[in-house]
Design a protein around this motif. Structure first.
Motif, PDB file in Angstrom:
ATOM      1  N   LEU A 320       0.696  -1.067   0.029  1.00 24.47           N
ATOM      2  CA  LEU A 320      -0.009  -0.067  -0.036  1.00 24.47           C
ATOM      3  C   LEU A 320       0.907   1.287   0.107  1.00 24.47           C
ATOM      4  O   LEU A 320       2.035   1.248   0.542  1.00 24.47           O
ATOM      5  N   PRO A 321       0.393   2.329  -0.660  1.00 24.17           N
ATOM      6  CA  PRO A 321       0.974   3.643  -0.505  1.00 24.17           C
ATOM      7  C   PRO A 321       1.184   4.132   0.915  1.00 24.17           C
ATOM      8  O   PRO A 321       0.390   3.543   1.662  1.00 24.17           O
ATOM      9  N   ARG A 322       1.479   5.248   1.242  1.00 24.07           N
ATOM     10  CA  ARG A 322       1.915   5.692   2.648  1.00 24.07           C
ATOM     11  C   ARG A 322       0.495   5.862   3.241  1.00 24.07           C
ATOM     12  O   ARG A 322      -0.188   6.694   2.598  1.00 24.07           O
ATOM     13  N   VAL A 323       0.157   5.201   4.071  1.00 22.10           N
ATOM     14  CA  VAL A 323      -1.159   5.139   4.748  1.00 22.10           C
ATOM     15  C   VAL A 323      -1.305   6.578   5.695  1.00 22.10           C
ATOM     16  O   VAL A 323      -0.621   6.848   6.529  1.00 22.10           O
ATOM     17  N   VAL A 324      -2.499   7.227   5.311  1.00 19.16           N
ATOM     18  CA  VAL A 324      -2.814   8.381   6.557  1.00 19.16           C
ATOM     19  C   VAL A 324      -3.984   8.073   7.444  1.00 19.16           C
ATOM     20  O   VAL A 324      -4.216   8.837   8.258  1.00 19.16           O
ATOM     21  N   GLY A 325      -4.976   7.348   6.775  1.00 15.97           N
ATOM     22  CA  GLY A 325      -6.083   7.067   7.457  1.00 15.97           C
ATOM     23  C   GLY A 325      -7.036   5.519   7.159  1.00 15.97           C
ATOM     24  O   GLY A 325      -6.578   5.265   5.985  1.00 15.97           O
TER      25      GLY A 325
END
Length: 344
Positions: A320-325
């Protein structure tokens, strides 16, 4: 027919202030990630608005007290608030986690007012939450009435006031009209509802589309929507959160998913519900749609350990790309006594 629109005032902030009465008179904002989720009224008086960046809010109001969203407390308060709505009204149509339309089951305004007072009293006594209630003949009028009732009030739009609003109301105050549509209407000289009278249906449709033009015409005529669309029992429950909060250590994606799964499973357990599926919605820094990962259980279950393992596996099953939420949703909720027996 009359409808109620009940809306908890500054919901996130009100939930926090229940245990921090010392902060009631000072500007307070509850933040989600880097944004203001809910300012209290002293903060609003100083220009702080929901959706504003926290650093911008602090710039215009240096004395602002910023508190990270207490997700567990907020979600539990929402559940309890809707329990009051459902116990009080004939039909409930949720709008968000803190507001909804209610059918009192009567066309008598006096009876509707008494019901509104009961809801407001229960919300304050049982939950410590101020709730504003508006009463009107249609959804739009009930919502406009609840806006007029804020903060912590009750307002009725009667027939005379309704007739005035259907003529003089600025189109930007119509529920559901955004800045883009408002600007397009301004360019053809539509500033208030009565300005629609000199615009042909074809031109209105060209400017704002078939659905919105039809809705605006019904609002002007007084035939806009007054039918509620209830949720007959909860079929899903969600819990969400952000990696980064205000003045707290960042969480890892694994920690955040585990916390959201725990919260939503506890809510389902308290409601006596078992889930048939789980979906994990991942928000990343990458531009584009959110990523939704799903799992279907062999049989509905409320087992926290099972769903915790599922959500953890979903998070790690692909890069996954960088998770923020993230948002964790239990789906296909049913009471345990409705779980079909396993066939052998």
């Amino acid at each position: 027919m009359v409808l109620l629109h009940a809306d908890a005032d500054s919901f996130f902030a009100s939930v926090v202030l229940r245990r921090r009465p010392d902060l009631v008179p000072v500007p307070v904002a509850v933040s989600a990630h880097v944004f203001v989720a809910s300012p209290n009224y002293p903060a609003r008086a100083r220009g702080v608005r929901g959706g504003m960046l926290v650093h911008e809010a602090l710039r215009i109001c240096p004395e602002l007290v910023v508190i990270d969203v207490p997700r567990t407390e907020v979600e539990e308060a929402s559940d309890a608030l809707f329990d009051i709505f459902h116990q009080s009204a004939h039909t409930v149509e949720p709008g968000s986690m803190e507001e909804g339309f209610l059918d009192p089951g009567t066309s008598d305004v006096g009876a509707a007012v008494e019901l509104a007072r009961t809801i407001r009293r229960r919300a304050m006594v049982e939950l410590g939450l101020p709730v504003s209630v508006g009463i009107g003949r249609t959804k739009l009028m009930a919502k406009l009435a609840s806006r007029a009732a804020k903060p912590d009030g009750l307002y009725v739009i009667d027939a005379q006031r309704e007739a005035e609003l259907r003529s003089s109301l600025p189109v930007g105050d119509v529920w559901g009209i955004g800045a883009h549509t408002k600007e397009r209407l301004r360019l053809i000289g539509v500033h208030r509802l009565h300005d629609l009278d000199r615009i042909s249906p074809d031109e209105l449709k060209r400017v704002c589309g078939t659905t919105m033009s039809s809705r605006l015409q019904r609002i002007r005529e007084g035939t806009d929507e007054a039918t509620l669309h209830p949720v007959e029992g909860r079929t899903s429950l969600s819990s969400e959160g952000s990696i980064t909060g205000f003045a707290r250590p960042d969480w890892t994606p694994t920690e955040l998913v585990a916390a959201c799964t725990l919260r939503v499973c506890r809510r389902a357990e308290r409601a006596g519900l078992a889930a048939a599926g789980l979906s994990l919605t991942v928000k990343s820094e990458a531009v584009g749609p959110v990523i939704v990962l799903k799992h279907q259980a062999p049989d509905p279950t409320s087992d926290l350990n099972y769903w915790a393992a599922v959500s953890r596996d979903l998070l790690t099953q692909q890069t996954l790309p960088r998770v923020v939420g993230v948002r964790v949703t239990l789906t296909g909720l049913v009471p345990p006594n409705r779980i079909p027996p396993t066939l052998f």
